[in-house]
Enzyme design. Structure first.
Site, PDB file in Angstrom:
ATOM      1  N   HIS A   1       8.016   5.788  11.440  1.00 47.03           N
ATOM      2  CA  HIS A   1       7.678   4.719  12.378  1.00 47.03           C
ATOM      3  C   HIS A   1       8.510   3.465  12.090  1.00 47.03           C
ATOM      4  O   HIS A   1       9.141   2.912  12.999  1.00 47.03           O
ATOM      5  CB  HIS A   1       6.180   4.408  12.249  1.00 47.03           C
ATOM      6  CG  HIS A   1       5.697   3.292  13.116  1.00 47.03           C
ATOM      7  ND1 HIS A   1       5.062   3.496  14.315  1.00 47.03           N
ATOM      8  CD2 HIS A   1       5.753   1.944  12.951  1.00 47.03           C
ATOM      9  CE1 HIS A   1       4.753   2.323  14.852  1.00 47.03           C
ATOM     10  NE2 HIS A   1       5.165   1.363  14.045  1.00 47.03           N
ATOM     11  N   GLU A   2       8.530   3.051  10.828  1.00 49.87           N
ATOM     12  CA  GLU A   2       9.280   1.829  10.507  1.00 49.87           C
ATOM     13  C   GLU A   2      10.772   2.040  10.759  1.00 49.87           C
ATOM     14  O   GLU A   2      11.462   1.152  11.257  1.00 49.87           O
ATOM     15  CB  GLU A   2       9.035   1.390   9.054  1.00 49.87           C
ATOM     16  CG  GLU A   2       7.572   1.203   8.674  1.00 49.87           C
ATOM     17  CD  GLU A   2       6.763   0.362   9.644  1.00 49.87           C
ATOM     18  OE1 GLU A   2       7.326  -0.537  10.282  1.00 49.87           O
ATOM     19  OE2 GLU A   2       5.542   0.619   9.768  1.00 49.87           O
TER      20      GLU A   2
ATOM     21  N   HIS B   1      11.656   1.810  14.399  1.00 55.85           N
ATOM     22  CA  HIS B   1      11.669   0.434  14.906  1.00 55.85           C
ATOM     23  C   HIS B   1      13.081  -0.157  14.901  1.00 55.85           C
ATOM     24  O   HIS B   1      13.345  -1.123  15.610  1.00 55.85           O
ATOM     25  CB  HIS B   1      10.795  -0.471  14.036  1.00 55.85           C
ATOM     26  CG  HIS B   1       9.375  -0.613  14.503  1.00 55.85           C
ATOM     27  ND1 HIS B   1       9.035  -0.830  15.822  1.00 55.85           N
ATOM     28  CD2 HIS B   1       8.197  -0.613  13.824  1.00 55.85           C
ATOM     29  CE1 HIS B   1       7.713  -0.945  15.924  1.00 55.85           C
ATOM     30  NE2 HIS B   1       7.180  -0.807  14.729  1.00 55.85           N
TER      31      HIS B   1
ATOM     32  N   ASN C   1      11.229  -4.852   8.731  1.00 58.46           N
ATOM     33  CA  ASN C   1      12.297  -5.847   8.589  1.00 58.46           C
ATOM     34  C   ASN C   1      13.674  -5.185   8.645  1.00 58.46           C
ATOM     35  O   ASN C   1      13.885  -4.126   8.048  1.00 58.46           O
ATOM     36  CB  ASN C   1      12.169  -6.534   7.234  1.00 58.46           C
ATOM     37  CG  ASN C   1      10.749  -6.911   6.922  1.00 58.46           C
ATOM     38  OD1 ASN C   1      10.156  -7.686   7.637  1.00 58.46           O
ATOM     39  ND2 ASN C   1      10.182  -6.321   5.880  1.00 58.46           N
TER      40      ASN C   1
ATOM     41  N   MET D   1       6.256  -2.748   7.101  1.00 57.53           N
ATOM     42  CA  MET D   1       6.916  -3.690   8.001  1.00 57.53           C
ATOM     43  C   MET D   1       8.395  -3.335   8.142  1.00 57.53           C
ATOM     44  O   MET D   1       9.090  -3.103   7.158  1.00 57.53           O
ATOM     45  CB  MET D   1       6.741  -5.109   7.444  1.00 57.53           C
ATOM     46  CG  MET D   1       7.429  -6.183   8.248  1.00 57.53           C
ATOM     47  SD  MET D   1       6.745  -6.289   9.934  1.00 57.53           S
ATOM     48  CE  MET D   1       8.181  -6.867  10.811  1.00 57.53           C
TER      49      MET D   1
END
Ligand code: B3K
Ligand code: ZN
Length: 882
Positions: A304-305, A308, A272, A270
């Site tokens: 990928h994270e 983001h 965050n 994730m």
């Protein structure tokens, strides 16, 4: 737990938020028996709303106790607000105010793993998509972006590390052996990007100098036993940071970037803000414990994270219908990155394989939805291959149509124009149009229409005129709620090969000079004919090169043409694809036959050629040697009979292994990797070739193969080779060697959850060992844990998703078993339960007896009382309609 039918949420009902949050001040008091959350929200009426709302509505979910509510510092009387459990309604609020809310929650009892929960004794969060509302009442929607300040208080001995988003601005001691740290995130963000971690973790540090010369502090936090497994993720992170600067001009914006590994996690990771949280299996690796595939997966997920941070965090989604805005684009970015770090052709093959096997299946099943859905019941069910992988392909097609330079101009404009905003997929496409001057209005249908376009290609050659004509017709099948679809704008890459294998110039008119040998044809009509001129003989077409669009292509290839393309097509993807089509053709012909039909000699010769040709790119050869998977063969078949497909594929595999035994042994010996373990395309290819050769030899119970496997298993200094040998033994008839190896493997690695997961998966995925009794035995194993999604996936998920002959056993026991597990899991972790249902959803596709049994299994889930919204949606949509 729901008591009535869940509501459907529609994109057309989108309204801007009535109130905005400028600032969030959070204070967490963490205890073993719960957590108290103080939230102070600085709010104001949204100037863009119609101003008609006099009440403020906040979302809440599973909050144990609402302790108090205050407005501008005064505690509100109970009748000034309504506590509706999933909603807090505060009446008569002014235009600007501070709202204080105190909640008591119980992270230690949170088995859904959404919101704040405990994993291996540490506190952690997962807020996307709607988990923040499980922490406190909040306008939990992505278009409400606020600055967060977060103070965390906990026992210092048990939780020495206290983390949240942004920078740590204050820390200190408290009474009773407790301490606190305060974090401040200067970037406004939606609540889904909030994160908190508290635990007894070890820190690994590194740093990165950005393109403007800023020094970024990179930190990984893991449990002490995992410190040796951080280096690969840290290196991957630095490569990703550099790559994003070079390819997209994107620089990191905070002073600290943190990664935390947790064992219990519903998804992979994730993003965050400044504090990425990862499933341990997607971030921790050492050569001893992780395979080459795991190393590559970790590199791509870390990237990928990280990516983001721009595509998702700085520019986020207006609402969850726009999920692919950040996911499709970010998957595209990570796939470009992986291609640049390794072999682009191999990466393209892997992406296309996943798409054609699993996304096409989703796109033709009852859960089919557009890349930008129109409605949903539970957004968690929409983190799908369509949103992610098809969404990526849609962005890739824009890249293909615009070219790399224009695409970069478009992405620059998108980031500049929308920095700090919550926007839509349409805003993304508009930025691409505005930067390039191209009209993408028809292209937008890719976001709106579900279903995989089917292209039928016909060709003719006019010898006299020297003209070759290609006619391409497109049809987009009906999907739930969508019929009579319009033709889409499809970039279709082609080449033509002459009889000697040479690439022919593609002249769109007679006499054209300097014509290229590769072209992107743009399909916009239901039927399109293209003419290629000045050809002396009928060419062999190379269609949809590099898989230039996520479509199915039908063309009556002859086996001779396929073998020709396999050895001559300069497009690596199509070379591989020709081999796949040939193998599919050979295997399909054998499905359901009596076992007497001869196996096409051409296939054996083609594979012999591959095995012995050392001049070819070995990474591509390693891919070409993999026979099409059962899942892919099933996807291609109408009313598939899975056991029959399995038998046919096995026959071909055994035939090839027997005929090519000596070539396989030579390939095995030639591909020994000397020296230090490295994850380069060359050494990955060597290990893959070697392990494929070994697997094939053990498939025919070759004695020499067995002894090679045993000694490789015992001597391997890396998990790829150890697992390669173990898998080969597990899938062989050598029961004793297999059981000894499985026993020794477990004894050696039982303290390492990531390795134990692989040990589970190699057994549950094997058609040789993974029958239902074995699966039940694995579920009784002390290492199996119902609260850990990775264990559930590695036993139940792998059984139903990969051990296809066992799952589709004639008596329907596999289906009943899966339904039983879904019903059991639905109460504790609905998100994982809903994902497990997936193999049953396509019951209509299968041969009648199987289909009926699958349907019955679905009905048994439907009839469970108190079904979660997650599972309700999947089951009801699967059973609905015709
Ligand atoms: N954005 C997260 C997925 C969150 C899933 C929530 N159910 C991981 C990712 O795609 O990067
Ligand atoms: Zn993502």
């Amino acid at each position: 737990m729901r008591t009535s039918q869940p509501q459907t949420i529609y994109l057309k009902d989108y309204r801007v938020p009535a109130f905005l949050v400028d600032h969030v001040d959070l204070r967490f008091e963490l205890f073993e028996d719960g957590a108290r959350v103080y939230s102070l929200l600085s709010m104001r009426r949204n100037p863009d709303s119609d101003g008609s709302d006099t009440s403020l509505e906040l979302d809440g979910d599973s909050l144990t106790t609402l302790e108090s509510v205050s407005l501008d510092g005064s505690e509100l009387a109970k009748d000034a607000y309504e506590d509706r459990t999933d909603r807090l309604v505060v009446h008569d609020v002014p235009d600007q105010f501070e709202l204080g809310v105190v909640t008591w929650i119980e992270p230690q009892n949170n088995t859904r793993l959404e919101g704040l929960y405990k994993s291996s004794g540490m506190f952690c969060t997962q807020c996307e998509a709607e988990g923040f509302r499980c922490i406190t009442y909040f306008p939990d929607r992505p278009d409400v972006m606020a600055r967060f300040r977060t103070r965390i208080e906990a026992d210092k001995a048990s939780f020495p590390i206290l983390l949240s988003n942004g920078n740590d601005v204050e820390k200190g001691e408290l009474d009773g052996g407790r301490h606190f740290v305060t974090w401040e995130d200067p970037f406004p963000k939606p609540s889904y990007l909030f994160a908190l971690v508290a635990g007894d973790l070890v820190e690994q540090r590194d740093s990165f100098e950005t393109m403007s010369g800023r020094e970024i502090d990179l930190r990984m936090y893991v449990e002490p036993r995992n410190v040796e497994k951080c280096a690969h993720a840290m290196d991957s992170l630095k490569r990703a940071m550099r790559w994003d600067e070079e390819v997209y001009g994107r620089e990191y914006d905070l002073d600290i970037f943190m990664i935390v590994a947790v064992d219990d996690f519903n998804m992979g990771a994730m993003e965050n803000k400044g504090l990425n949280i990862f499933n341990s299996s997607c971030v921790l690796a050492s050569q001893e414990t992780a395979t080459d595939q795991a190393f590559q997966r970790i590199e791509s997920i870390v990237a990928h994270e990280y990516f983001h941070n721009w595509s998702g965090n700085r520019v986020t989604c207006r609402d969850w219908f726009q999920l692919s805005l950040k996911e499709g684009f970010t998957v595209f970015r990570d796939s470009q990155f992986s291609a640049d770090m390794g072999s682009p052709t191999v990466k393209r093959i892997e992406d296309a394989t996943m798409l054609r096997t699993a996304q096409f299946a989703e796109d033709s099943g009852p859960m089919a939805h557009p890349v930008r859905p129109e409605s949903y019941m539970e957004i968690t069910n929409f983190y799908t291959l369509t949103i992610y992988e098809k969404g990526c392909e849609v962005v890739r097609m824009i890249h293909t149509l615009l070219g790399a330079d224009m695409f970069r101009k478009g992405s620059d404009l998108y980031f500049e124009r929308h920095d700090g905003q919550a926007v839509t997929t349409d805003d993304f496409v508009r930025a691409m149009e505005d930067a390039s001057g191209r009209d993408l209005s028809q292209f937008r249908l890719w976001y709106e229409q579900a279903g995989t376009p089917e292209l039928t290609v016909r060709d003719e050659f006019d010898q006299g005129a020297g003209i070759y004509r290609l006619t391409i017709e497109q049809v987009i099948p009906d999907t739930p709620g969508q019929t009579n679809k319009k033709p889409q704008h499809i970039p279709f890459a082609v080449g033509l090969l002459g009889a000697g294998g040479e690439s022919l110039p593609l002249k769109l008119s007679a006499g054209e000079t300097d014509a290229p040998t590769d072209r992107i044809l743009e399909l916009t009509e239901a039927s399109h004919t293209f003419e290629f001129h000045d050809l002396a003989e009928r060419p062999v077409p190379s269609l949809l090169r590099d898989f230039s669009a996520p479509v199915r292509v039908y063309y009556p290839w002859t086996r001779e043409q396929l073998m020709f393309l396999m050895s001559h097509d300069p497009d690596g993807f199509n070379r591989w694809d020709a081999g796949q089509r040939l193998a599919v053709d050979v295997i399909s012909e054998l499905v359901g036959d009596t076992g007497n039909e001869a196996i096409d000699g051409g296939l054996t010769d083609a594979y012999r050629g591959l095995l012995s040709d050392v001049s070819l790119d070995q990474a591509l050869v390693a891919k070409m040697l993999q026979l099409p998977s059962e899942a892919y063969l099933i996807e291609l078949a109408e009313k598939p009979n899975v056991p029959a497909i399995h038998q046919a594929r096995e026959r071909v595999l055994k035939h090839l292994a027997a005929a090519l035994r000596d070539d396989l042994l030579a390939c095995y010996r030639r591909n020994t990797v000397e020296g230090r373990y490295e994850v380069t395309p060359e050494s990955v290819a060597r290990r893959s070739l070697r392990n494929t050769a070994l697997a094939w030899l053990l498939h025919i119970d070759d004695e020499e193969g067995r002894s090679l496997a045993v000694s490789q298993f015992e001597r391997a200094d890396n998990m790829t080779d150890r697992m390669g040998a173990l898998r080969a033994l597990v899938n062989s008839g050598y029961e004793q060697a297999r059981d000894e190896a499985l026993g020794a493997f477990y004894e050696r690695w039982k303290a390492d959850p990531q390795v134990v997961e692989q040990w589970f998966a190699v057994q549950s995925g094997s058609s040789r060992t993974g029958g239902l009794p074995k699966i039940r035995e694995l579920m009784e194993h002390p290492a199996f844990d119902w609260k850990n999604p990775n264990k559930i996936r590695s036993v139940i998920g792998v059984f139903a998703g990969q051990n296809l002959p066992a799952f589709h056993a004639e008596d329907g026991a596999g289906y009943r078993f899966l339904a039983e597990q879904v019903r059991r899991l639905d109460d504790s972790n609905p998100q994982i339960a809903a994902r497990l249902v997936s193999p049953l959803t396509r019951w209509r596709k299968f041969a009648p007896v199987h289909g009926e049994q699958m349907k019955t299994a679905l009905e048994s889930i439907r009839d469970k009382s108190g079904l979660s919204r997650d599972v309700y949606e999947v089951v009801h949509k699967s059973l609905a309609g015709q």
